[in-house]
Design an enzyme around this catalytic site. Structure first.
Site, short mmCIF file in Angstrom:
data_model
loop_
_atom_site.label_atom_id
_atom_site.label_comp_id
_atom_site.label_asym_id
_atom_site.label_seq_id
_atom_site.Cartn_x
_atom_site.Cartn_y
_atom_site.Cartn_z
N ASN A 8 -2.40 7.10 -0.51
CA ASN A 8 -2.13 5.94 -1.36
C ASN A 8 -2.00 4.74 -0.42
OD1 ASN A 8 -0.48 3.80 -2.58
ND2 ASN A 8 -0.28 5.17 -4.33
N ASN A 10 -1.53 1.44 -1.25
CA ASN A 10 -0.71 0.31 -1.71
C ASN A 10 -1.42 -1.01 -1.38
OD1 ASN A 10 1.41 -1.03 -2.91
ND2 ASN A 10 2.76 -0.87 -1.15
N GLU A 36 -4.54 3.41 -5.34
CA GLU A 36 -3.91 2.09 -5.39
C GLU A 36 -4.68 1.09 -4.51
OE1 GLU A 36 0.56 0.34 -6.12
OE2 GLU A 36 0.39 2.28 -5.14
N TYR A 109 -4.78 8.84 -9.48
CA TYR A 109 -3.55 8.05 -9.35
C TYR A 109 -2.83 8.10 -10.68
CZ TYR A 109 -0.55 3.97 -8.46
OH TYR A 109 0.53 3.12 -8.31
N ASP A 149 -1.80 10.58 -5.72
CA ASP A 149 -0.42 10.24 -5.98
C ASP A 149 -0.13 10.67 -7.42
OD1 ASP A 149 2.01 9.10 -6.50
OD2 ASP A 149 1.43 7.06 -5.97
N ASN A 151 2.94 10.98 -8.61
CA ASN A 151 4.16 10.29 -9.04
C ASN A 151 5.19 11.23 -9.66
OD1 ASN A 151 4.58 7.47 -8.43
ND2 ASN A 151 2.64 7.09 -9.45
N ASP A 246 3.55 2.32 1.82
CA ASP A 246 4.83 3.00 1.57
C ASP A 246 4.64 4.51 1.39
OD1 ASP A 246 3.51 2.53 -0.82
OD2 ASP A 246 5.29 1.91 -1.94
N HIS A 247 3.37 4.95 1.36
CA HIS A 247 3.04 6.38 1.39
C HIS A 247 2.50 6.74 2.77
CE1 HIS A 247 2.84 7.17 -3.11
NE2 HIS A 247 2.90 5.85 -3.07
#
Length: 256
Positions: A8, A10, A36, A109, A149, A151, A246-247
């Site tokens: 991911n 971001n 993302e 995603y 991802d 989630n 952030d991943h």
């Protein structure tokens, strides 16, 4: 020996500035599934579309600066599919599928529900329509690896502070039960856990506090695969030497 990576980003432009594509040149991957993108087709430079000789295929969200998925591969795919046939979520750019011989590689995603109750309801709707799609996918009889991802942290080992997160999106009982259905009813496999059953590996850290520094993370990025190829996985790692997002990228090597 294919190496398959899920990452991911971001934001593909942000990840590029942090060195993602330089790293990609060094990592010797056969397939790289990204999520993302936060980019439209017009934002995609040659380096983003075809980095280091890879073939890239992408599903862009209609909304600018939002979501998006892609698959990079050394070989050109025999077929590709953009979106999985649900208008609501196909508009959000959540699914890129590429076929190579008898192998299908998918970047997905799944929605996050943490921003609002409305988005949590959208996440539940996604889960409801994506499960039958996964059933259809498995019924094709191909070897499939769905990277992305998701989630959702499936079990207590999959996040540092599980006790305080039981009522939070990403670790709700309904979400965890849905993941269990993928593995127990559909017969799909959480590849990371088959290779490293007891590892407290995380793939995402909140930007709040000092989550990264203290390793207060969540494992929400997965390779979910059909049993045949899952059984051929032999090495798993989470790349944390550099931060592109952030991943952190999830790297799994398979014997084929």
């Amino acid at each position: 020996m294919p190496r398959i990576i899920s990452a991911n980003l971001n934001g593909i432009r942000s990840a590029h500035k942090k060195g993602f594509f330089n790293w990609l040149a060094s990592i010797d991957a056969d397939f790289v599934c990204v999520q993302e993108l936060k980019a439209q087709e017009a934002d995609m430079t040659e380096e983003f579309l075809r980095p280091h000789g890879y073939h890239g295929h992408f599903h862009y969200a209609e909304k600018k600066g939002y979501s998006g998925t892609g698959v990079y591969s050394r070989l050109a795919p025999d077929n590709k599919r953009i979106g999985f046939g649900c208008q609501e979520f196909d508009a959000e750019g959540r699914y890129t599928r590429c076929d190579f011989g008898n192998l299908t590689v998918i970047s997905v995603y799944c929605p996050s529900g943490s921003s609002s109750p409305e988005r949590q309801l959208a996440k539940f709707r996604f889960m409801e329509v994506f499960l039958p799609h996964l059933q259809e996918l498995k019924a094709e009889g191909r070897e499939v690896v769905i990277c992305g991802d998701w989630n959702i942290a499936h079990k207590e080992i999959d996040l540092k502070n599980w006790k305080s997160n039981q009522k939070n999106s990403g670790f709700l009982p309904e979400e965890r039960a849905w993941m269990t259905r993928l593995f127990d009813e559909l017969g799909l496999v959480d590849v990371h856990r088959t290779v490293a059953p007891d590892a407290a590996d995380y793939t995402w850290w909140s930007n709040r506090g000092q989550s990264w520094a203290k390793n207060v993370g969540w494992r929400i990025d997965y390779h979910v695969a059909t049993p045949g190829i899952a059984a051929k996985a032999h090495t798993v790692s989470v790349y944390k030497d550099e931060r592109f997002s952030d991943h952190a990228p999830l790297i799994i090597d398979y014997h084929l």
